[in-house]
Design a protein around this motif. Structure first.
Motif, short mmCIF file in Angstrom:
data_model
loop_
_atom_site.label_atom_id
_atom_site.label_comp_id
_atom_site.label_asym_id
_atom_site.label_seq_id
_atom_site.Cartn_x
_atom_site.Cartn_y
_atom_site.Cartn_z
N ALA A 3 -1.93 9.86 5.24
CA ALA A 3 -1.00 8.77 4.83
C ALA A 3 0.39 8.79 5.73
O ALA A 3 0.52 9.74 6.69
CB ALA A 3 -0.46 8.91 3.53
N THR A 42 -5.34 5.70 -4.81
CA THR A 42 -5.69 4.90 -3.99
C THR A 42 -6.50 3.69 -4.50
O THR A 42 -6.46 2.67 -3.97
CB THR A 42 -6.57 5.73 -2.81
N ILE A 65 -6.69 13.40 2.21
CA ILE A 65 -6.17 12.10 2.39
C ILE A 65 -5.40 11.93 3.89
O ILE A 65 -5.04 13.07 4.23
CB ILE A 65 -5.08 11.53 1.47
N ASP A 77 -6.36 -0.26 -4.17
CA ASP A 77 -7.45 -1.22 -3.70
C ASP A 77 -7.99 -2.16 -4.90
O ASP A 77 -9.07 -2.87 -4.94
CB ASP A 77 -8.75 -0.35 -3.45
N ARG A 94 0.99 -1.10 0.04
CA ARG A 94 -0.29 0.04 -0.20
C ARG A 94 0.95 1.21 -0.04
O ARG A 94 1.03 1.96 0.96
CB ARG A 94 -0.88 -0.21 1.14
#
Ligand code: NI
Length: 170
Positions: A114, A138, A112, A142, A59
């Protein structure tokens, strides 16, 4: 530093959701990984790149939309979209579907959170192209590509184009 091959539509790694990473566990390998991601993104003249695009289900993504022509590199580790507002509709493309562009509705403003490359948590807000990049990258993490957002009629049209495009990809 290495310029890596970018994975293309149809490869399973792009369809798989990427689990969050344990920062401490990857910290040692992160500088090298990020250097390669930046080099690969710049070589392809992209404004963003997600780890699945170099074949890794991690990720992690990098973005540089160069506002006013100036570099503004952002590292997104374990990004989460906190809020979305408004609507924009612009042409969108992806380094994993080279040659295909399509108009797509996205939120106009996106917030966001992060971790950065040092493992520090941050929040950021983007509008316009940066908001699109936050959503596009993102999505990659996903397991989604921009064409997954198209309506049925458009997807059928795209399927025909993709078949021809694929013959030109490495
Ligand atoms: Ni993409």
């Amino acid at each position: 530093m290495a310029i890596l091959r970018i994975t293309k539509h149809g490869e399973p790694v792009l369809k798989k959701p990427s689990p969050s990473v344990d920062y401490e566990a990857i910290a040692k390998d992160l500088p090298r990984l990020l250097k390669d991601m930046w080099a690969t993104m710049h070589a392809a003249r992209g404004v963003g790149l997600a780890a699945p695009q170099i074949g890794l289900n991690l990720r992690i993504a990098v973005i540089d939309v160069k506002p006013e022509g100036q570099p503004q590199p952002m590292v997104l580790i374990n990004p989460v979209i906190l809020s979305k507002e408004g609507v924009q509709e612009e042409e969108e493309g992806c380094l994993s579907i080279p040659g295909l562009y399509s108009k797509l509705r996205r939120a106009a403003r996106v917030r966001i959170e992060a971790l950065d490359e040092k493992g520090n948590r941050y929040e950021a807000e983007g509008e316009g192209l940066l908001a699109r990049a936050f959503q596009h990258e993102t999505d990659h993490l996903d397991g989604k590509l921009f064409i997954d957002h198209l309506g049925l009629a458009q997807r059928l049209k795209v399927a025909g184009i993709l078949k021809d495009l694929k013959k030109t990809w490495d």
